[in-house]
Write a protein that holds these residues in place. Structure first.
Motif, mmCIF file in Angstrom:
data_model
loop_
_atom_site.group_PDB
_atom_site.id
_atom_site.type_symbol
_atom_site.label_atom_id
_atom_site.label_comp_id
_atom_site.label_asym_id
_atom_site.label_seq_id
_atom_site.Cartn_x
_atom_site.Cartn_y
_atom_site.Cartn_z
ATOM 1 N N LEU A 37 47.504 38.996 36.105
ATOM 2 C CA LEU A 37 48.952 38.982 36.328
ATOM 3 C C LEU A 37 49.598 40.282 35.850
ATOM 4 N N VAL A 92 49.610 28.947 35.145
ATOM 5 C CA VAL A 92 49.695 29.567 33.826
ATOM 6 C C VAL A 92 50.133 28.524 32.810
ATOM 7 N N THR A 113 48.716 30.895 41.329
ATOM 8 C CA THR A 113 48.024 31.028 40.038
ATOM 9 C C THR A 113 48.774 30.199 38.998
ATOM 10 N N GLU A 149 46.096 32.348 31.649
ATOM 11 C CA GLU A 149 45.992 32.321 33.101
ATOM 12 C C GLU A 149 44.798 31.467 33.515
ATOM 13 N N HIS A 150 45.055 30.474 34.360
ATOM 14 C CA HIS A 150 43.973 29.631 34.849
ATOM 15 C C HIS A 150 43.101 30.436 35.810
ATOM 16 N N PRO A 157 46.158 36.897 30.006
ATOM 17 C CA PRO A 157 45.865 36.821 31.440
ATOM 18 C C PRO A 157 45.144 38.076 31.930
ATOM 19 N N LEU A 193 54.368 38.530 33.339
ATOM 20 C CA LEU A 193 54.169 37.977 32.000
ATOM 21 C C LEU A 193 55.464 38.020 31.186
ATOM 22 N N CYS A 229 40.343 29.182 31.571
ATOM 23 C CA CYS A 229 41.538 30.022 31.470
ATOM 24 C C CYS A 229 41.281 31.198 30.549
#
Length: 610
Positions: free
Chosen positions: A333, A294, A292, A312-313, A330, A338, A326
């Motif tokens: 996660l 970021v 993932t 977060e992508h 997020p 984070l 994105c």
């Protein structure tokens, strides 16, 4: 005239080129760099010789009043004439270098930062000088900065302006990579660079120095190496293991980047790259599959670091950050991940003595955080983050570079938001016949939109509506699914969700077998190469409302091209990654739950402030 000038230069090859020749060449528009190549000298030597001879450009004002009456607009361009109309003031002044022409990888997002930088410096009482050569920007509007120089972003042109304006300093971190590349040359020429020092910029940009920086801080980085030959690249790839991501060392927007899965493809890529640019090494990194990605934007004053936003992508690693949707904050996660990302961001900013903006790209795999890239400058996500949190980061960064501290500006900690801000990329595929819509490490998007709501699904659905007709998610109808072998377990999960939502499922034979084995109703549809009626016929007849297609390898991409292109032409929403498809199902669920409400950005911010 320039062609005549080249002929004039060629005729004097090998002869002593005097002052008049140099004066004539500059009047004809030849740059110091071009003349240096012609003379076999350095650009610095040519510049010194020109200045010693008193050959300097003059600056003229653009006549914004069509000669009807005197124009006072400080909108200037250079020429080699006798009278100079610049008339610089004696005020305290700071110069901002813009991004130059828009292109994929460097667009209007950086102009946003330049304009906000101007506004911030004006609040601090500075006269602002903008240097840019793009008429399609707000930074080149006549009323944005106090003085505008419509000039190319080259060392020669910037130094010419510095010499006449004598600013207290120059800001290079708002205009993207183009002005950032001028930081070290300008410093060597005696120009004061405001914000993060050119040496710190070089520590982040230089491959070996960056590796040493991460080792000093004990931070992880994907295994990597460099090569200048085919054999060298093969040796690096064998050492770190396939798949690898390869790119030239001078790219912008991920240009010419590829994910390579075997030795044959690597050999082909390196042969092309070395032939095209033998003087630049090729960068080879271990590709973190299923990781993932970021993005983090932060602001610092050398002592205090504040994380502006962690994004977060949605698409997995391997899709360029400018092309991936994105979510901020997020959506998947864990909190401790984070916290680790925020901590690493602060450590990197302090180690690099960042003053201004900072962007870092991370990858998270199996709970481990890897640092992919550190950019000590404004990133293309700064406008998105600033709007999402309600804090003008670029404006504050300019004030910090003007001498303020974050504490003085009232920003000492990250702002928490209760809404979801979803960024989606906008692509120009429909305007280019024959172009494939599949995404990869090379950036293709030319814009972005934002969706805001209280839940991820609703924010995602709004972002797709904003993209246009091809992005609008369906709430009923038929979904076509065709995925690579590795994605078949995920395709079964997607089919289960979509079936429960009331959709009819179509799939190619291999994908259909996997779905059928899970007792999910599915109909087999032929591939284009298998006969008719095939999937393209279904799309053209309006029998498909959503398309999910992932590929692996060149032959698979080639065979499924017609499916993706037809979906694009007929405005059928499509997903070319599994994470993107799962996000789409959440968006569809949100649409089925009820109508979308509309709120202004300011209403979201007002709610967060209580």
């Amino acid at each position: 005239m320039p062609i005549e000038g080249e002929g004039m230069a060629d005729k004097r090859e090998g002869q002593d080129r005097g002052v008049e020749w140099l004066r004539e060449a500059k009047a004809l528009g030849f740059s110091d760099r071009y003349l240096a190549d012609l003379l076999g000298q350095s650009e610095r030597e040519v510049r010194a010789r020109r200045l010693q001879a008193g050959i300097k450009p003059t600056f003229k004002r653009v006549d914004t009043c069509a000669a009807e009456f005197e124009a006072y607009t400080p909108y200037l361009y250079s020429t080699y004439e006798r009278e100079c109309e610049a008339n610089p003031t004696a005020r305290r002044k700071i110069m901002i270098l813009g991004g130059g022409p828009n292109r994929i990888g460097q667009g209007i997002e950086f102009d946003y930062c330049c304009v906000h930088g101007v506004w911030g410096l004006k609040e601090e009482g500075f006269e602002t000088i903008m240097v840019n050569c793009n008429p399609e920007t707000v930074s080149t509007d006549y009323d944005t900065s106090d003085r505008l120089y419509f000039e190319p972003l080259t060392l020669e042109d910037v130094l010419n302006i510095v010499e006449i304006e004598r600013p207290e300093g120059v800001i290079v971190q708002f205009g993207g990579q183009t002005p950032l590349n001028l930081a070290v040359p300008l410093l060597k020429a005696g120009v004061n660079i405001l914000g993060t020092s050119p040496d710190s910029i070089d520590r982040a940009e230089d491959r070996e120095r960056f590796k040493a920086l991460l080792q000093t801080l004990g931070l992880r980085q994907p295994a990597n190496g460099t090569a200048t030959s085919v054999e060298g690249a093969l040796a690096v790839a064998r050492q770190i293991g396939y798949p690898v991501i390869v790119r030239p060392s001078y790219v912008l927007g991920g240009r010419a980047m590829e994910v390579v899965y075997d030795e044959a493809d690597l050999r082909e890529y390196v042969e092309r790259a070395v032939k095209a640019s033998p003087e630049h090494p090729i960068l080879i990194d271990k590709f973190l599959e299923d990781a993932t990605e970021v993005d983090v934007d932060a602001i610092a004053d050398g002592q205090t670091v504040v994380v502006g936003g962690i994004m977060e992508h949605i698409e997995e690693a391997g899709i360029h950050s400018g092309d991936s949707a994105c979510s901020m904050p997020p959506y998947s996660l864990a909190p401790h991940i984070l916290a680790e990302i925020a901590e690493q961001t602060k450590r990197l900013a302090l180690e690099l003595h960042v003053v201004g903006l900072l962007n870092i790209q991370f990858a998270v795999k199996n709970g481990d955080v890897y640092v992919l890239e550190v950019n000590p400058r404004a990133s293309r996500t700064v406008p998105f983050v600033s709007k999402a949190i309600g804090i003008p980061l670029a404006k504050l960064a300019a004030r910090v570079m003007g001498g303020r501290t974050l504490r003085e500006l009232g920003l000492t900690q990250a702002r928490e938001i209760s809404h979801i801000a979803l960024k989606e990329a906008v692509f120009p595929f429909i305007k280019f016949p024959g172009v494939d819509t599949i995404l990869g490490p090379e950036m293709k998007s030319t814009g972005e939109v934002m969706g805001l709501d209280r839940t991820f699904g609703r924010a995602f659905a709004k972002s797709q509506l904003s993209v246009g007709p091809a992005g609008s998610l369906p709430t009923k109808g038929t979904v076509f699914i065709s995925v690579k072998d590795k994605d078949k377990p995920a395709a079964v999960q997607l089919a289960q969700v979509l079936h429960q939502l009331g959709f009819r499922i179509l799939a190619t034979r291999g994908t259909a077998n996997a779905i059928c084995a899970a007792d999910i109703p599915v109909e087999v549809v032929l591939k284009v190469i298998e006969g008719r009626p095939h999937v393209v016929d279904y799309i053209k007849n309006g029998d498909v409302q959503l398309l999910i297609n992932t590929t692996m390898g060149k032959s698979s991409i080639r065979d499924s091209y017609d499916i993706r292109r037809t979906a694009l032409i007929y405005n059928i929403p499509y997903c070319t990654t599994i994470p993107g498809a799962f996000a789409a199902t959440q968006g569809i669920k949100a649409l089925l739950e009820g109508p979308m409400d509309i709120k202004s950005l300011q209403e979201y911010h007002q709610h967060d402030r209580g």
